[in-house]
Enzyme design. Structure first.
Site, short mmCIF file in Angstrom:
data_model
loop_
_atom_site.label_atom_id
_atom_site.label_comp_id
_atom_site.label_asym_id
_atom_site.label_seq_id
_atom_site.Cartn_x
_atom_site.Cartn_y
_atom_site.Cartn_z
N LEU A 193 0.83 -1.21 0.00
CA LEU A 193 0.00 0.00 0.00
C LEU A 193 0.87 1.26 0.00
O LEU A 193 0.58 2.22 -0.71
CB LEU A 193 -0.93 -0.01 1.23
CG LEU A 193 -1.91 1.15 1.29
CD1 LEU A 193 -2.93 1.08 0.17
CD2 LEU A 193 -2.62 1.21 2.64
N ALA A 194 1.93 1.23 0.81
CA ALA A 194 2.82 2.40 0.87
C ALA A 194 3.45 2.66 -0.49
O ALA A 194 3.54 3.80 -0.95
CB ALA A 194 3.90 2.16 1.93
N HIS A 226 -17.22 0.38 2.36
CA HIS A 226 -17.32 1.28 1.20
C HIS A 226 -18.77 1.55 0.77
O HIS A 226 -19.18 2.70 0.61
CB HIS A 226 -16.55 0.71 0.01
CG HIS A 226 -15.12 0.40 0.32
ND1 HIS A 226 -14.31 1.26 1.01
CD2 HIS A 226 -14.34 -0.66 0.02
CE1 HIS A 226 -13.10 0.73 1.13
NE2 HIS A 226 -13.09 -0.44 0.54
P1 NAP Z 1 2.03 -5.66 3.05
O1 NAP Z 1 2.45 -5.44 1.65
O2 NAP Z 1 2.01 -7.05 3.59
O3 NAP Z 1 2.95 -4.76 3.97
C1 NAP Z 1 2.98 -4.89 5.37
C2 NAP Z 1 4.01 -3.94 5.92
O4 NAP Z 1 4.04 -4.09 7.34
C3 NAP Z 1 5.42 -4.20 5.42
O5 NAP Z 1 6.06 -2.97 5.23
C4 NAP Z 1 6.05 -4.95 6.58
O6 NAP Z 1 7.44 -4.77 6.52
C5 NAP Z 1 5.39 -4.26 7.76
N1 NAP Z 1 5.38 -5.05 8.98
C6 NAP Z 1 4.94 -6.32 9.12
N2 NAP Z 1 5.09 -6.71 10.41
C7 NAP Z 1 5.63 -5.67 11.08
C8 NAP Z 1 6.02 -5.45 12.41
N3 NAP Z 1 5.90 -6.39 13.36
N4 NAP Z 1 6.54 -4.26 12.76
C9 NAP Z 1 6.67 -3.28 11.83
N5 NAP Z 1 6.32 -3.42 10.53
C10 NAP Z 1 5.80 -4.61 10.17
O7 NAP Z 1 0.55 -5.08 3.33
P2 NAP Z 1 -0.19 -3.92 2.53
O8 NAP Z 1 -0.88 -4.52 1.35
O9 NAP Z 1 0.72 -2.78 2.31
O10 NAP Z 1 -1.36 -3.53 3.56
C11 NAP Z 1 -1.13 -2.76 4.71
C12 NAP Z 1 -2.47 -2.45 5.36
O11 NAP Z 1 -3.27 -1.71 4.46
C13 NAP Z 1 -3.29 -3.69 5.72
O12 NAP Z 1 -4.04 -3.42 6.89
C14 NAP Z 1 -4.25 -3.83 4.55
O13 NAP Z 1 -5.44 -4.49 4.91
C15 NAP Z 1 -4.51 -2.37 4.24
N6 NAP Z 1 -4.91 -2.12 2.85
C16 NAP Z 1 -4.09 -2.46 1.82
C17 NAP Z 1 -4.48 -2.19 0.52
C18 NAP Z 1 -3.57 -2.50 -0.66
O14 NAP Z 1 -3.97 -2.18 -1.77
N7 NAP Z 1 -2.41 -3.08 -0.46
C19 NAP Z 1 -5.72 -1.59 0.27
C20 NAP Z 1 -6.54 -1.26 1.35
C21 NAP Z 1 -6.12 -1.52 2.64
P3 NAP Z 1 8.50 -5.76 7.24
O15 NAP Z 1 8.14 -7.15 6.83
O16 NAP Z 1 9.81 -5.27 6.74
O17 NAP Z 1 8.32 -5.54 8.69
#
Ligand code: NAP
Length: 486
Positions: free
Chosen positions: A22-23, A243
């Site tokens: 997401l970031a 939504h």
């Molecule tokens: P992701 O790709 O799995 O990224 C998760 C992030 O969290 C990674 O940067 C990971 O980095 C970090 N992380 C995991 N465990 C951690 C810990 N113990 N301490 C600190 N950092 C930690 O997930 P994402 O898709 O970006 O989604 C993030 C959130 O946004 C979720 O709640 C998801 O439901 C929501 N969301 C995502 C989307 C989308 O399009 N992706 C859309 C709507 C909502 P490290 O492994 O290096 O720690």
């Protein structure tokens, strides 16, 4: 059209999960576009935080790649990219451990120096509570500090309530920004502008003149990639509870006394609380099957016996004076024939045709499109041009934002960048309040419990189709039809 850009206050924004999907796809490209637009003051800093061991240079390089992939239109300017990257920092922090918190604290500037301090929780929901606690325990949370919480906000009422309580131990409600990116869409805000900025619509915006309302969020993609999360969630939890519910609130709410966070959210809450329970025969759940080319839901979710819905359609009523007996039809699904999100306000037919039986009776439809191209269309009835009598024709009065705003429309309308700027401004109007989220779960939970108790299976529908046949029946038996998805 040139958009007016008002710079926000300088800030330190920490993105927990700064290395995540997401970031990289949304948050940082959005911030980059705001930076290019001149909205981000040069003293501002964006700090990525996650467990991965990276230094500032490594983080900047990975975000350079992300900008080229996800903000391509602006990333062609290497100086702009470099300028932006110079504002990026990285600290390795473990949300559930003790690593990194001291370094993060040392890096942050005091908010009494005039810097807004915000933490974006772009991590899995199980980390929301530990992060809030970590910020408090390590002296990073001050009274003005803001936290941004991603979806999903709970799995049901009980878990949402527990999460609200957990966050409330460390932050006040006016510090918590629960994101629903649908609320950041230009069209959704325009819906409020159209309703409350014009004399034309609001007098007609009620059961007397509106026949029914349709809210559709149709996707062509399947659940591939997030199958295990989705299989535990389904369309009701993933889309309707948040939504579609938010869209319904904005369409149905009473005019707030002013456009401020609590006034708007009070009115939205009243809508959710006035929603009737939905009878089981007014809900159709579906699950996509393989069409021979695309995989089935069960293959994507890697669960051969899954009963999770990838599609849902339902009819609901709002029990209040404005909307009594006006059906709200909601539908959303994956692997459908079109990617289209729309709210359609379908007005009643004219009561009598003065033009004779051949001309028929006509109805106006206000269509508010959220994607693919944001805009609004008002269907009006006019005379068919030319001689040959009074034949009537329905034509659209079209207002596509891309046409109205010019080539910059795409940049102007990204939901995430608007919402992040609102966090920095301290404006919560487009964020969900804790009681709203709980009320939405309180309406959703009994419906889910109902089909789980009955052991209902979703109806199969072909990948790439319009959804299950029963969904058409749901609306056709009322003498109405779904709008065609394009
Ligand atoms: P992701 O790709 O799995 O990224 C998760 C992030 O969290 C990674 O940067 C990971 O980095 C970090 N992380 C995991 N465990 C951690 C810990 N113990 N301490 C600190 N950092 C930690 O997930 P994402 O898709 O970006 O989604 C993030 C959130 O946004 C979720 O709640 C998801 O439901 C929501 N969301 C995502 C989307 C989308 O399009 N992706 C859309 C709507 C909502 P490290 O492994 O290096 O720690």
């Amino acid at each position: 059209m040139v958009s007016r850009v008002i710079p926000v206050a300088p800030f330190d924004l920490v993105i927990f999960g700064g290395t995540g999907d997401l970031a990289r796809r949304k948050i940082l490209p959005g911030l980059f576009r705001r930076f290019c637009a001149g909205q981000i003051p040069p003293e501002s800093r964006i700090i990525g935080a996650a467990r991965s061991e990276l230094d500032d240079a490594g983080f900047r390089e990975s975000i350079r790649e992300a900008l080229h992939e996800f903000a391509a239109s602006k990333a062609g300017d290497p100086d702009a990219v470099q300028d932006f990257l110079d504002h990026l920092y990285y600290v390795a922090v473990d949300a559930t451990g003790s690593n990194g918190w001291t370094q993060l604290k040392e890096l942050m500037r005091d908010d009494d120096e005039g810097y807004v301090r915000a933490f974006y929780f772009s991590v899995g929901p199980s980390l929301f509570g530990p992060l809030a606690e970590g910020l408090r325990n390590h002296g990073l949370a001050h009274r003005e500090t803001r936290i941004v919480v991603e979806k999903p906000f709970g799995h049901d009422l009980e878990t949402a309530r527990a999460l609200n309580e957990e966050l409330a131990q460390h932050f006040h409600e006016d510090q918590i920004y629960r994101i629903d990116h649908y609320l950041g869409k230009e069209t959704v805000q325009n819906l409020m502008a159209v309703r409350f900025g014009n004399m034309l619509f609001e007098p007609l915006w009620n059961a007397q003149y509106v026949d029914h309302i349709q809210i559709t969020v149709a996707e062509t993609v399947g659940v591939g990639g997030r199958g295990s999360y989705y299989d535990n969630s389904g369309a009701m939890r993933d889309m309707v509870q948040n939504h579609l519910m938010q869209l319904l609130c904005l369409i149905a709410m009473e005019p707030p006394a002013k456009f401020d966070a609590d006034a708007v959210r009070d009115e939205k809450l009243k809508v959710i609380r006035a929603l009737d329970p939905v009878d089981p025969d007014q809900i159709v759940r579906g699950q996509y099957t393989s069409d021979g080319k695309m995989s089935s839901y069960r293959e994507d979710a890697e669960n051969p016996v899954s009963k999770t819905e990838s599609y849902i359609a339902l009819k609901s009523y709002i029990s209040n004076w404005r909307w009594a007996n006006t059906p709200f039809y909601l539908r959303t699904g994956k692997r459908l024939n079109a990617r289209a999100s729309e709210i359609a306000v379908v007005f009643k037919e004219t009561p009598h045709s003065i033009f004779g039986i051949d001309s028929g009776r006509h109805r106006n439809v206000l269509s508010i499109r959220l994607q693919p191209d944001e805009g609004m269309t008002l269907g009006v009835t006019i005379k068919e041009p030319g001689p040959g009598g009074m034949r009537l024709l329905d034509v659209p009065l079209d207002m596509s934002f891309a046409d109205a705003l010019g080539p910059e429309a795409e940049e102007v309308t990204d939901a995430y960048e608007r919402l992040i700027m609102d966090v920095i401004r301290g404006n919560q109007t487009l964020f969900m309040r804790g009681d709203e989220v709980e009320a939405a779960w309180a309406w959703t939970d009994p419906l889910i419990e109902g089909w789980e108790r009955r052991g209902d299976s979703p109806k199969p529908y072909d990948a790439g189709s319009v959804g299950p046949d029963d969904a058409a029946f749901l609306i056709n038996r009322d003498g109405r039809r779904w709008r065609v998805l394009k």
